[in-house]
Design a protein around this motif. Structure first.
Motif, mmCIF file in Angstrom:
data_model
loop_
_atom_site.group_PDB
_atom_site.id
_atom_site.type_symbol
_atom_site.label_atom_id
_atom_site.label_comp_id
_atom_site.label_asym_id
_atom_site.label_seq_id
_atom_site.Cartn_x
_atom_site.Cartn_y
_atom_site.Cartn_z
ATOM 1 N N PRO A 1 0.806 -1.066 0.090
ATOM 2 C CA PRO A 1 -0.043 0.048 0.063
ATOM 3 C C PRO A 1 0.853 1.225 -0.016
ATOM 4 O O PRO A 1 1.939 1.216 0.686
ATOM 5 N N GLU A 2 0.592 2.339 -0.767
ATOM 6 C CA GLU A 2 1.071 3.463 -0.809
ATOM 7 C C GLU A 2 0.537 4.393 -0.052
ATOM 8 O O GLU A 2 -0.535 4.242 0.233
ATOM 9 N N VAL A 3 1.272 5.434 0.271
ATOM 10 C CA VAL A 3 0.906 6.713 1.088
ATOM 11 C C VAL A 3 0.134 7.287 0.095
ATOM 12 O O VAL A 3 0.765 8.124 -1.050
ATOM 13 N N VAL A 4 -1.209 7.743 0.146
ATOM 14 C CA VAL A 4 -2.064 8.229 -1.012
ATOM 15 C C VAL A 4 -1.647 9.771 -1.044
ATOM 16 O O VAL A 4 -1.870 10.466 0.161
ATOM 17 N N PRO A 5 -1.956 10.399 -1.884
ATOM 18 C CA PRO A 5 -1.869 11.972 -1.893
ATOM 19 C C PRO A 5 -3.164 12.334 -1.672
ATOM 20 O O PRO A 5 -4.297 11.917 -1.180
ATOM 21 N N ALA B 1 -4.905 19.591 9.037
ATOM 22 C CA ALA B 1 -4.660 19.604 10.375
ATOM 23 C C ALA B 1 -4.030 18.320 10.805
ATOM 24 O O ALA B 1 -3.135 18.318 11.843
ATOM 25 N N VAL B 2 -4.382 17.184 10.163
ATOM 26 C CA VAL B 2 -3.624 16.147 10.592
ATOM 27 C C VAL B 2 -2.295 16.150 10.250
ATOM 28 O O VAL B 2 -1.342 15.585 10.888
ATOM 29 N N ARG B 3 -1.691 16.404 8.869
ATOM 30 C CA ARG B 3 -0.742 16.678 8.521
ATOM 31 C C ARG B 3 0.240 17.830 9.713
ATOM 32 O O ARG B 3 1.306 17.300 9.974
ATOM 33 N N ALA B 4 -0.368 18.744 10.135
ATOM 34 C CA ALA B 4 0.476 19.538 11.114
ATOM 35 C C ALA B 4 0.679 18.971 12.332
ATOM 36 O O ALA B 4 1.628 18.977 12.751
ATOM 37 N N LEU B 5 -0.440 17.963 12.755
ATOM 38 C CA LEU B 5 -0.102 17.218 14.032
ATOM 39 C C LEU B 5 0.794 16.138 13.978
ATOM 40 O O LEU B 5 1.629 15.592 14.512
ATOM 41 N N SER B 6 1.007 15.742 12.445
ATOM 42 C CA SER B 6 1.988 14.578 12.412
ATOM 43 C C SER B 6 3.341 14.984 12.478
ATOM 44 O O SER B 6 4.185 14.391 12.784
ATOM 45 N N ALA B 7 3.436 16.422 12.084
ATOM 46 C CA ALA B 7 4.729 17.108 12.222
ATOM 47 C C ALA B 7 4.895 17.411 13.483
ATOM 48 O O ALA B 7 6.358 17.485 13.775
ATOM 49 N N ASP B 8 4.037 17.794 14.266
ATOM 50 C CA ASP B 8 4.291 18.446 15.571
ATOM 51 C C ASP B 8 3.170 17.859 16.659
ATOM 52 O O ASP B 8 2.071 18.528 16.526
ATOM 53 N N PRO B 9 3.220 16.735 17.138
ATOM 54 C CA PRO B 9 2.271 16.208 17.912
ATOM 55 C C PRO B 9 1.778 16.836 19.137
ATOM 56 O O PRO B 9 0.720 16.583 19.815
ATOM 57 N N SER B 10 2.660 17.677 19.551
ATOM 58 C CA SER B 10 2.323 18.654 20.662
ATOM 59 C C SER B 10 1.364 19.681 20.410
ATOM 60 O O SER B 10 0.721 20.375 21.389
ATOM 61 N N HIS C 1 -0.002 11.108 9.760
ATOM 62 C CA HIS C 1 -0.617 11.433 8.500
ATOM 63 C C HIS C 1 -0.126 10.332 7.515
ATOM 64 O O HIS C 1 -1.098 9.700 6.892
ATOM 65 N N GLU C 2 1.246 9.976 7.449
ATOM 66 C CA GLU C 2 1.533 9.056 6.581
ATOM 67 C C GLU C 2 1.210 7.822 6.761
ATOM 68 O O GLU C 2 0.632 6.886 5.911
ATOM 69 N N ALA C 3 1.187 7.361 8.199
ATOM 70 C CA ALA C 3 0.631 5.824 8.630
ATOM 71 C C ALA C 3 -0.602 5.683 8.237
ATOM 72 O O ALA C 3 -1.234 4.823 7.526
ATOM 73 N N SER C 4 -1.524 6.641 8.419
ATOM 74 C CA SER C 4 -3.115 6.731 8.170
ATOM 75 C C SER C 4 -3.388 6.616 6.564
ATOM 76 O O SER C 4 -4.096 5.952 5.944
#
Length: 371
Positions: free
Chosen positions: A29-33, A48-57, A77-80
């Motif tokens: 499975p690929e990381v979809v765009p 928002a998910v991508r922002a939390l993925s970069a900074d979970p705090s 983000h990438e895992a999901s």
């Protein structure tokens, strides 16, 4: 939700050679765009998910991440989005005619809503695949969810879309997360009757669950006439899983896959996309249940009395220190009563089933007592 449950499953699939059939192709499975995710999720939610993925705090509670059930973590983000990738690729293969059936046991993230994560689920791969099929020209999709928990996210995304029939059989929301999925949740507007919920008694076993499935799912799918079936096969309904109170066996869960396969063959020339879902007994129940699912999808079902390969049992013991099962079933009797045997008002299962049939069947011109 630890990734090792997926690794254990795939190793068991390999041990049975299910990945090497002439009719089987395995894809990573690929990381979809974003353009795939936004088939059902808003761009602001993905951002928002991508922002939390970069900074979970970051403190962004409105999106459902950062909770005990659905924590924010680096790379979420990438895992999901990769979990979505499996279902996206399966749907694409079906649309292109490159495959008739596909299975993504890493998917089944049915609690994710259009703009909210919930219940371990961030992006809803089931909903993405369904919308992809619709956008690709499929006119009607039936979604059958047999997870122990209500498929609330998928239902909500298509609640007003008459092209999608969502059916969820689950433990009653009176005793289990997410607290929804009752018979009177039936759809909105032109889609009334296309959301179907069977809220099973708390300790429903194989015989109760299979009777409920038989009483609701086949008649509605036949009346709806899907062109593709999408199903979610969470196996947390098992008696050894601690996240629900249900009492199903691996044998019963396998039978659910067999029943869905038969309906797909009968109604839509076999076109079927199956996913995993919940399941938290990681080295006993999950690998067996989803290896059975892969076997059914591939047309090579495994008998429940088959011995579990010793090589796999050794791996589980050495890698995770767990005691693996000896056989592929739970050595139970799968006897159950079909709905044709009659309605018993003193039976809790029958009362639950009848509540659903009374709400839904007249919408489809069906008699709630006899059809």
């Amino acid at each position: 939700m630890r990734p090792s449950r997926l690794e254990a499953t795939y190793r068991l699939v390999e041990a049975f050679g299910l990945d090497r059939g002439d009719n089987v192709r395995v894809e990573a499975p690929e990381v979809v765009p974003d353009r795939v995710l936004t088939l059902v999720h808003s761009q602001r939610y993905v951002d928002a998910v991508r922002a939390l993925s970069a900074d979970p705090s970051l403190d962004l509670p409105r999106w459902g991440l950062g909770t005990e059930d659905t924590p924010a973590y680096a790379g979420v983000h990438e895992a999901s989005a990769r979990l979505v990738g499996g279902s996206h690729q399966g749907a694409a293969a079906i649309l292109a005619g490159d495959a008739v059936r596909a299975v993504n046991f890493g998917g089944g993230m049915h609690h994710a809503h259009a703009e909210k994560a919930s219940g371990f689920c961030v992006y809803n791969d089931c909903a993405v695949a369904i919308q992809q099929l619709l956008d690709g020209g499929v006119r009607r999709v039936a979604y059958v969810d047999v997870d122990g928990h209500h498929g609330d996210g998928t239902q909500s995304i298509f609640y007003a879309d008459p092209r999608v029939l969502t059916i969820s059989l689950h433990e009653t929301g009176m005793t289990l997360f997410p607290g929804t999925g009752f018979a009177n949740e039936t759809g909105h507007g032109e889609a009334v009757g296309t959301a179907v919920n069977v809220a099973l008694p708390t300790t429903a076993d194989d015989s109760m669950w299979l009777r409920a499935f038989d009483a609701v799912v086949p008649a509605l799918l036949r009346q709806f006439g899907p062109e593709v079936v999408v199903s979610q096969h969470g196996c947390d309904s098992h008696f050894a899983d601690e996240l629900t109170h249900l009492r199903l066996s691996v044998d019963g869960q396998r039978q659910a896959a067999v029943a869905v396969a038969a309906l797909a063959d009968e109604l839509c020339e076999g076109r079927w996309l199956a996913t995993g879902g919940g399941g938290y007994n990681c080295y006993d129940v999950v690998p067996r249940a989803w290896t059975h699912l892969v076997g059914v999808v591939a047309g090579r079902p495994i008998d429940v009395g088959t011995a579990v390969p010793e090589s796999w049992r050794d791996h589980v013991r050495q890698r995770w220190g767990a005691r693996a099962p000896l056989v592929m079933g739970d050595e139970v009797d799968l006897w159950w009563r079909s709905w044709e045997s009659g309605f018993d008002p003193n039976d809790e299962t029958d009362r639950t089933v009848m509540a659903t049939r009374r709400e839904i069947f007249p919408q489809w011109g069906l008699d709630p007592w006899f059809d």
